[in-house]
Design an enzyme around this catalytic site. Structure first.
Site, mmCIF file in Angstrom:
data_model
loop_
_atom_site.group_PDB
_atom_site.id
_atom_site.type_symbol
_atom_site.label_atom_id
_atom_site.label_comp_id
_atom_site.label_asym_id
_atom_site.label_seq_id
_atom_site.Cartn_x
_atom_site.Cartn_y
_atom_site.Cartn_z
ATOM 1 C CG HIS A 134 -5.416 -47.958 -28.619
ATOM 2 N ND1 HIS A 134 -6.265 -46.892 -28.704
ATOM 3 C CD2 HIS A 134 -4.202 -47.507 -29.050
ATOM 4 C CE1 HIS A 134 -5.610 -45.842 -29.176
ATOM 5 N NE2 HIS A 134 -4.350 -46.190 -29.390
ATOM 6 C CG HIS A 191 -1.916 -1.088 1.262
ATOM 7 N ND1 HIS A 191 -2.767 -1.363 0.226
ATOM 8 C CD2 HIS A 191 -2.179 -2.015 2.232
ATOM 9 C CE1 HIS A 191 -3.530 -2.402 0.546
ATOM 10 N NE2 HIS A 191 -3.189 -2.821 1.749
#
Length: 1161
Positions: free
Chosen positions: A715, A269
């Site tokens: 697969h 800040h």
């Protein structure tokens, strides 16, 4: 080897996975080429990897009978053009041109130098060999405990903030594991890099004046917003800044990998010449500025997750494109401190810095893990990867944490405010301490791991200490602790993400989740609650005080609330498993698997050298010594039967004793398979070895594991081998984890370029396994050539929604597209699923240079995906080899995945300027489909207005003036009285947590007389869309009644249909059966958002569902369709809404079906 069955409607022969037919259909000749030649020229060292590669070819390229080499990127496509015969290979035209230029350059008298740069996409992977994880640094100084408020003992910014963190870090043994960085005072010149000399001297004078009393110090403090002064403040502010600078320098100089500055006072800040918000010198801004000035960094990412906006850091870099500042903070439309308009989402930078400032303002309290992770996935990480920083700094405020009473880069700096943490009475957010590692971990993948965490806020001491300690634990390389499954983010969080995306998407191509609608489509999107219209609202009106409060100027929790939060945080700490396995990565490999080879076709791409090269590369990189070596084993028949049929196991076992002739005949029964007498045993070892890894990971002896195995598996179906795969290794391992270890949530991520049909089918009805596959699809034309691989296949029965396919519909997808898929789909869904174990079906045939895949993923691309997944499931990740047929590419790719699991820095990604449009289409299709099952995706299924400048970019010249009011003239929007809580026109349906169309509008169009805006009082969506209770005529009448003054316009869009369309003769007579507005889409059975073709009267879904009406119009040539939503008629040829007497009959028929009466005359 048998060919695949052709796709429906396909006349050309299909292509098997392992070969490509030439134009005449002849069998290809396989020619081995040494793809490592470039690598050997680039690196002449004789490594184990190079020895292995000299004994085998690095990749296989197919050659047709005429001697021509097809483009490697075309392999796996469904057709191939015949190439002319070439007697000799011709050099690249680019190389010929370069040589010609070089020769001409020698003859010139000028001093012009010609430089030719040839890039090698594998060089970053080679360079990563010696880039091993360095220590984590920590800087702190107990002198910083001296800074406290002399006149208010309850002041939140207190010494206990620092001591509680240090105590918890010591308790967990973290400081002993870290490298201590000596703290030091910043020099005046260093502070002057961002602050004025008066700012420095004034602080020194206030704090060091001998006669300064407590009353005098308080008087000085009353001149500033939220600060106090102590005699030690000046010196300790210098110490905090200097310590931050040296930590960042240690990261950039390579002395440490990353680090954390446990310091106070905080800094984000502190403005150029004003102290503010507990901050005096801006530690993060000073360190970043110095890194840039000294040339140690060129691009700095600053991430600020403090609950308060770091307005000063933003101001200091607002016009600087070298710094990307990203802040997520509590805002509440300006009513939360620091109460600045510049904290809103439309402040995105100025001048050259436009687009390099991103604010995510949070407009309510109570936001938690799901909200922050959505912000990370949807916004921060896409920006960060595209920015590609070489330093990341985090302003780490822990005041968003639970219990707090407030809410590709060179370097990553994190302003670590922990006031968003659970329990922080200033932040009032609910981020758990366990979530902060999940926010920090993905940032560790950026900037070669150069990350600095700098403490900012955080005021609930227990939550702060735990959050900061877990952050340091993550920096040290420990796994992220498990958190609860994420859920749909709050509408305010989603709204802010969409607002920020709207402002930034023109600057950052990685923001792909939402697109702008066309003018003619906006009303449809708004009607269907899919249009997000941003509104920059700022309602803070209180003037700045002449004197600021110095005591009791902060919120306090009641003792009852404190007790409840303390119990909740204590329970979280108690139930969080912080134990780390003794071994970080396990690895398994066996030479026996080399015996599986294609004797009849020696150059077959699925060859033994695939795994020997990978293993040799691991040795060359020194990883075998760093991994825990597991003994391989064979899977038992009982284990195989967990996913395969007895008949399948029996057939595979029978191959051991077959003759060569019988094996050749036998393999013809299957799709892209070969056998020899060792294949069965090799497959047993491949499957069993992965089970060994599962045991080691789940039992806790290893955090993660790597299985270098073949033959691959994904697969293989339950009853037959397929696509080089005999047994489904990963599916078997997942089922084994379920049955033998009792796991209930397993994620399988399959990035093999071919869809894992076997895994999908095995688990398609099982919600205990989430299967996600990223693969090339080519509209069904790429192996395995099945529509099961499309995005709309989501599982069946109890498993519906637990199958996610991300299909690429053309070749060439690379790191950019895979990253986009991960951030928009994979990681959000994975966090909501919250797996207990993660499998990666790691096929590397999407790698650049693969002869079958045709994609362009780099080794570092695979490493980044691995790193992201490692934040899940306490880091329990198993990487199992599937495909990949360029021997060099797979060796480096899998090796970098192992390095990622070991915590080594990952080379940055070099993303393309744009994400492939076809990939975007696929990702959006997946998001739309999967949002039905995964709530985290729902709020982001939105479109933006066609007007891309609806909200003006915030300017510091207008600070204090509401940007929404200042732009009213431009937008022709009538001012409204705004509520301090929310807009008069809410843009979220709270019941389903979706953001419907806002009642705000895209601005009036000055270029088209057919686009007008109007104020729809109360019910735009219902009016435009029609309802069962009101007829269309009544709806239109209401809409017309509110149009009173075009100069006072408000949201909602009326489209004046064109009456000049020349295609009205395309409208056919209404069928005898009339029109059924409840009819389903002919192609997908969608029951909402359907249109009817006014030529053939077939019903199809809109472009916002699956786009089947658009497809129908393109294929059939039928140009005109009518919407069932509002009975509007659209011409695809004119690209416009139309009106004509020919439209009345179908409209009347639809009106009768929709409202029970004919269309009024």
């Amino acid at each position: 080897m048998s060919d695949f069955k052709p796709v429906d409607g396909e006349t050309q022969p299909s292509i098997s996975l392992s070969r490509k037919l030439s134009g005449e259909g002849d069998k290809p000749i396989l020619i081995p080429l040494n793809a490592n030649a470039i690598g050997n020229r680039c690196n002449s060292s004789n490594s184990n990897l190079e020895d292995a590669q000299r004994n085998s070819s690095s990749s296989t390229v197919f050659k047709d009978p005429n001697g021509n080499h097809p483009n490697p990127e075309d392999h796996g496509a469904t057709s191939m053009k015949k190439r002319s015969k070439r007697p000799t290979a011709k050099p690249s035209p680019a190389i010929l041109l370069a040589k010609q230029n070089a020769q001409q350059g020698k003859k010139r008298t000028s001093q012009t130098d010609i430089q030719i740069m040839m890039t090698d996409h594998l060089q970053p992977a080679r360079d990563a060999k010696d880039n091993v994880r360095k220590p984590t640094g920590v800087v702190y100084d107990l002198k910083m405990l001296q800074h406290y408020c002399l006149y208010d003992p309850k002041y939140p910014e207190c010494p206990d903030r620092l001591s509680s963190i240090i105590y918890r870090c010591e308790q967990l043994g973290l400081l002993a594991r870290s490298k201590h960085i000596e703290p030091r005072l910043a020099t005046k010149d260093e502070i002057l890099s961002v602050h004025t000399e008066d700012h420095i001297e004034n602080l020194k004078r206030i704090c060091e004046t001998q006669e300064g009393t407590v009353e005098e110090l308080e008087r000085h403090a009353s001149q500033y917003d939220g600060v106090y002064f102590h005699p030690s403040t000046y010196g300790l502010s210098l110490l905090a800044a200097g310590s931050t600078i040296d930590l960042v320098n240690a990261v950039l100089d390579g002395r440490i990998q990353n680090g954390m500055a446990i310091i106070r006072p905080p800094g984000h800040h502190a403005m150029k010449s004003e102290y503010c918000g507990y901050c005096y010198f801006n530690n993060v801004a000073i360190a970043a500025k110095r890194a840039l000035e000294m040339g140690k960094a060129t691009r700095v990412l600053i991430v600020d997750f403090d609950v308060h906006h770091g307005q000063a850091t933003q101001q200091m870099f607002y016009d600087d494109p070298r710094v990307l500042y990203f802040s997520t903070h509590r805002f509440e439309h300006g009513t939360f401190w620091p109460n600045l308009e510049e904290s809103n989402f439309n402040y995105i930078g100025s001048s050259d810095g436009v687009g390099f400032n991103c604010n995510v303002p949070l407009n309510k309290t109570g936001m938690g893990n799901s909200d922050f992770l959505s912000i990370w996935h949807q916004l921060l990480l896409p920006l960060a990867y595209q920015f590609n920083p070489d330093l990341v700094i985090v302003s780490a405020g822990y005041d968003a944490a639970l219990g707090c009473f407030e809410f590709a880069p060179d370097l990553v700096l994190v302003s670590a405010g922990f006031d968003s943490a659970l329990g922080d009475e200033k932040g009032e957010m609910e981020v758990t301490p366990q979530c902060y590692p999940h926010l920090v971990s993905p940032l560790m993948g950026l900037a070669n791991g150069k990350l600095a965490i700098i403490l900012e806020g955080g005021y609930c001491l227990k939550s702060l200490a735990e959050g900061a300690a877990l952050t340091l634990k993550t920096l040290l390389g420990d796994s992220c602790p498990k958190i609860d499954a994420t859920k749909c983010p709050t509408y305010e969080a989603a709204e802010s993400v969409l607002n920020a995306t709207y402002m930034l998407r023109s600057k950052w191509s990685m923001l792909i989740g939402q697109t702008h609608v066309q003018e003619g489509e906006q009303i449809i999107a708004q009607t269907q609650k899919k249009l997000h219209i941003p509104e920059a609202k700022y309602i803070w009106t209180e003037p700045l005080p002449e004197v600021y409060e110095t005591r009791n100027c902060y919120p306090e929790q009641s003792s009852n609330v404190q007790k409840q939060l303390d119990e909740r945080i204590s329970q979280l700490i108690l139930t969080t498993d912080l134990q780390q396995p003794p071994h970080r990565v396990a690895i398994v490999y066996d030479d026996l698997m080399l015996k599986h080879r294609n004797v009849a076709e020696p150059g077959h791409p699925e060859r033994p050298e695939r795994i020997s090269n990978i293993f040799a590369c691991h040795g060359d990189f020194g990883l075998l010594e760093r991994c825990h070596r597991l003994q391989p084993r064979e899977a038992t028949e009982d284990e195989l039967l967990l996913v395969h049929t007895e008949d399948h196991v029996r057939k595979m076992k029978g191959t051991q004793n077959m003759s060569g002739r019988d094996l050749y005949k036998f393999k013809e029964n299957f799709n892209s398979i070969y056998f020899n007498n060792h294949s069965y045993q090799c497959a047993l070892v491949a499957a069993g070895s992965i089970l060994q890894v599962v045991d080691a990971v789940v039992d806790g002896s290893c955090r993660s594991g790597v299985a270098v195995v073949r033959p691959p598996g994904h697969h293989a179906e339950t009853d037959e081998p397929c696509g080089f795969c005999l047994f489904n290794n990963v599916a078997l391992a997942a089922k084994y984890a379920q049955t033998d270890h009792g796991l209930k949530r397993i994620l399988i991520l399959d990035w093999d370029v071919h869809h894992g049909n076997g895994i999908q089918h095995i688990f398609e009805d099982d919600p205990r396994v989430l299967y996600i596959s990223i693969h090339r699809y080519d509209h069904g034309g790429f192996f395995p050539c099945s529509s099961d691989a499309d995005y709309n296949v989501v599982g069946v029965g109890a498993g519906e929604g637990f199958n996610v396919n991300i299909p690429w519909n053309r070749k060439g997808m690379g790191d950019t597209e895979y990253l986009a898929a991960f951030l928009n789909v994979v990681m959000p869904i994975a966090y909501e699923y919250n797996p207990e174990l993660v499998f990666i079906s790691a096929g590397f045939d999407a790698a650049k240079g693969d002869p079958l895949g045709g994609c362009k993923v780099t080794p570092e691309g695979y490493a980044h995906m691995t790193h992201m997944l490692s934040s899940l499931a306490n880091g329990r990740v198993v990487v199992a080899l599937e495909g990949g047929y360029n021997l060099t590419a797979i060796a480096y790719s899998m090796t970098l995945c192992t390095k990622a699991l070991l915590g080594d820095p990952i080379p940055p990604l070099q993303l393309k300027e744009e994400v492939d449009s076809v990939a975007i289409e696929s990702i959006c299709d997946v998001m739309h489909t999967q949002a039905e099952y995964w709530s985290v995706l729902k709020p982001f299924r939105k479109y933006f207005p066609f007007n891309t400048e609806l909200v003006p970019v915030g300017s510091y010249s207008k600070i204090g003036v509401s940007s929404i009011e200042s732009s009213l003239g431009k937008l022709n929007i009538k001012k409204k009285v705004t509520s301090p809580v929310r807009s008069q026109h809410p843009i979220m349906d709270h019941e389903n947590n979706e953001i419907p169309a806002s009642d705000a509008t895209a601005g009036a169009s000055s270029s088209s007389s057919r686009i007008e805006t109007l104020e729809l009082i109360g019910a735009t969506a219902g009016a435009v869309g029609g309802s069962q209770s009101e007829s269309l005529a009544e709806v239109i009448t209401k809409m017309q009644e509110v149009v009173s003054d075009k100069d006072e316009q408000m949201p909602g869009v009326i489209v004046q249909p064109s009456d000049t369309c020349p295609h009205f003769d395309n409208i056919s007579s209404v069928p005898d059966g009339g029109v059924d507005v409840n009819a389903l889409c002919v192609d997908c059975n969608n029951k909402g958002e359907n249109w009817i073709c006014l030529t053939c009267y077939k019903v199809y879904c809109s472009r916002y569902v699956k786009g089947h009406m658009v497809e129908h119009a393109g294929q059939s040539g039928h140009k005109i369709a009518m919407s069932f939503a509002d009975l509007s008629v659209w011409c695809y040829e004119c690209d416009d809404y139309i009106e004509h007497p020919n439209c009345r009959a179908p409209k009347s028929a639809a009106h009768l079906s929709k409202f029970g009466n004919a269309l009024p005359s």
